[in-house]
Write an enzyme that holds these catalytic residues in place. Structure first.
Site, mmCIF file in Angstrom:
data_model
loop_
_atom_site.group_PDB
_atom_site.id
_atom_site.type_symbol
_atom_site.label_atom_id
_atom_site.label_comp_id
_atom_site.label_asym_id
_atom_site.label_seq_id
_atom_site.Cartn_x
_atom_site.Cartn_y
_atom_site.Cartn_z
ATOM 1 N N SER A 145 0.878 -1.002 0.331
ATOM 2 C CA SER A 145 0.348 -0.058 0.375
ATOM 3 C C SER A 145 0.695 1.122 -0.260
ATOM 4 C CB SER A 145 -0.743 0.285 1.458
ATOM 5 O OG SER A 145 0.175 0.253 2.463
ATOM 6 N N GLY A 147 2.460 3.102 -2.368
ATOM 7 C CA GLY A 147 3.532 2.491 -3.044
ATOM 8 C C GLY A 147 5.056 2.165 -1.916
ATOM 9 N N GLU A 253 -6.396 4.751 -10.641
ATOM 10 C CA GLU A 253 -5.659 5.598 -10.638
ATOM 11 C C GLU A 253 -5.099 5.328 -12.716
ATOM 12 O OE1 GLU A 253 -1.746 5.777 -8.221
ATOM 13 O OE2 GLU A 253 -3.431 4.092 -6.746
ATOM 14 N N GLU A 265 -3.671 1.562 -11.764
ATOM 15 C CA GLU A 265 -4.066 0.586 -10.451
ATOM 16 C C GLU A 265 -5.749 1.247 -9.644
ATOM 17 O OE1 GLU A 265 -1.511 0.847 -7.348
ATOM 18 O OE2 GLU A 265 0.525 0.514 -8.372
ATOM 19 N N ASP A 272 -5.746 7.277 -0.828
ATOM 20 C CA ASP A 272 -4.302 9.375 -0.061
ATOM 21 C C ASP A 272 -4.773 10.152 -0.980
ATOM 22 O OD1 ASP A 272 -3.258 7.594 -2.093
ATOM 23 O OD2 ASP A 272 -1.264 6.773 -0.639
ATOM 24 N N THR A 273 -5.009 10.436 -2.047
ATOM 25 C CA THR A 273 -4.432 11.345 -3.115
ATOM 26 C C THR A 273 -6.015 12.477 -2.783
ATOM 27 O OG1 THR A 273 -5.350 10.224 -5.364
ATOM 28 C CG2 THR A 273 -2.771 10.566 -4.846
ATOM 29 N N ARG A 350 4.314 9.844 6.597
ATOM 30 C CA ARG A 350 3.637 10.143 5.790
ATOM 31 C C ARG A 350 2.921 10.643 7.193
ATOM 32 N NH1 ARG A 350 0.986 8.602 1.562
ATOM 33 N NH2 ARG A 350 -1.061 8.008 2.746
#
Length: 380
Positions: A145, A147, A253, A265, A272-273, A350
């Site tokens: 997850s 990345g 995505e 994907e 998150d984006t 993050r």
């Protein structure tokens, strides 16, 4: 019941409680972000069928909402057979928690254009496969997850490093990686796709994003793509989410090139984006997810203004942290801050995001990045 209780789960919990829902937050470590605002919490291994059985039997949830990939997804089908609603469905969760399954569904099952790809389960297989795909290529764990474990491989000398990084970043017990052709895209976008139980699929304005180390650093809305590109992306997103079934928000995505819209994907949950929607829209992605899950009306989605988000990253390992510079970041008009409340830090973890609105996406991006740069994570 949330399976996974990170920052996305925290915002979803807040949205759920505002409409009178009780939330049980589950994760593998205590004091996870969603646990701090949930009604109850449990710390278990979500890869353990026994642990999952214990907490589900204890709490008897009406809905089970996975938020991460490291879950024994086979067990979800059993819960679904007992009458518990799994979001979006147990089948969809099983597909999307593994990049190989969702890629095969999109490419082989639905005929959707994807990057050329192949798999490897050993370093030797990866070395041979990387040569077939060609360089540069992109290597990812099939199960991860945000990345984690993703890298771009420029030549044969970098293959072993990429293999080790992918395996280290893999979630669960998977030892399988996917090797993809490198797409020379103009922009990457996330299309937040809201699939409803008894109403048509709807979409948020497209979100552009920039990644480093396979993880998002900035996102902005709206992404500048043509009406034809948006129509193609919406058609593909509808096709794939219809095949998965259920209801809820999907983060789909795409790579956008000069000539093509290429499926990349899919995440069966808030993305998150999509945290940019906390400032950009009348209904953020978490509220939209909740409404779709509960079958509540979504009369309209209104974007207030061009907006952006930028991540606040940790640089050091620490189990006792505090933040400085939040006051400076908030001095700028139309800027907001979300600190996630993670109990410890590590390099590149993050820890929060800044959010900004402006007259253009370029100005919003600049404001969000500047605000994030003013916030420092300090080891006590």
């Amino acid at each position: 019941m949330l399976l996974g209780s990170g920052e996305l789960g925290k915002e979803f919990t807040i949205a759920a409680q505002r409409l009178g829902n009780q939330v049980i937050a589950v994760d593998r470590y205590p004091n996870a972000p969603a646990m701090q605002v949930a009604d109850e919490s449990e710390v278990i291994s979500m890869l353990s069928e026994e642990d999952l059985e214990r907490v589900v039997s204890k709490h008897q949830p009406d809905y089970i909402i996975p938020e991460i990939e490291a879950i024994r997804t086979e067990k979800l089908a059993e819960f679904e057979q007992r009458g518990i609603t799994v979001i979006p469905t147990a089948k969809a969760t099983h597909y999307t928690m593994n990049r190989d399954r969702i890629r095969e569904l999109a490419h082989s099952g639905l005929g959707v254009r994807t990057a050329k790809y192949a798999y490897a389960t050993t370093l030797a297989e990866m070395q041979a496969t990387a040569q077939e795909i060609g360089f540069p290529n992109v290597v990812k764990p099939v199960m991860s997850s945000s990345g984690k474990g993703q890298s771009v491989v420029a030549n044969a000398a970098e293959v072993e490093t990429a293999w080790n990084y992918a395996i280290d970043g893999s979630r669960g017990d998977s030892q399988k990686v996917i090797i993809e052709e490198f797409i020379n895209f103009e922009i990457e976008i996330t299309l937040l796709t809201i699939k409803q139980w008894n109403s048509p699929t709807i979409f948020c304005p497209p979100i552009g994003h920039r990644q480093e180390r396979g993880d998002y650093q900035e996102s902005w809305q709206p992404a500048e793509i043509t009406p034809a590109q948006l129509s193609d992306a919406q058609a593909i997103a509808t096709k794939v989410t219809n095949a998965l079934g259920g209801a809820g928000i999907f983060g789909v995505e795409f790579f956008i090139t000069a000539d093509e819209v290429i499926f990349s994907e899919l995440s069966p949950r808030p993305h998150d984006t999509g945290m940019v929607t906390l400032i950009s829209q009348n209904l953020n992605e978490f509220e939209l997810h909740l409404r779709a899950v509960l079958g509540l009306a979504i009369p309209n989605i209104i974007q207030y203004a061009p907006a952006a988000s930028a991540v606040i990253l940790a640089s050091e390992q620490s189990d006792s942290i505090y933040f400085t510079g939040v006051d400076k970041a908030l001095n700028t008009p139309d800027v907001d801050v979300r600190l996630f409340g993670k109990p410890d830090s590590r390099p590149y973890r993050r820890m929060g995001v800044t959010l900004a609105k402006a007259e253009t996406t370029e100005l919003a991006r600049a404001k969000a990045v500047a605000a994030a740069s003013q916030i420092t994570i300090v080891d006590r």
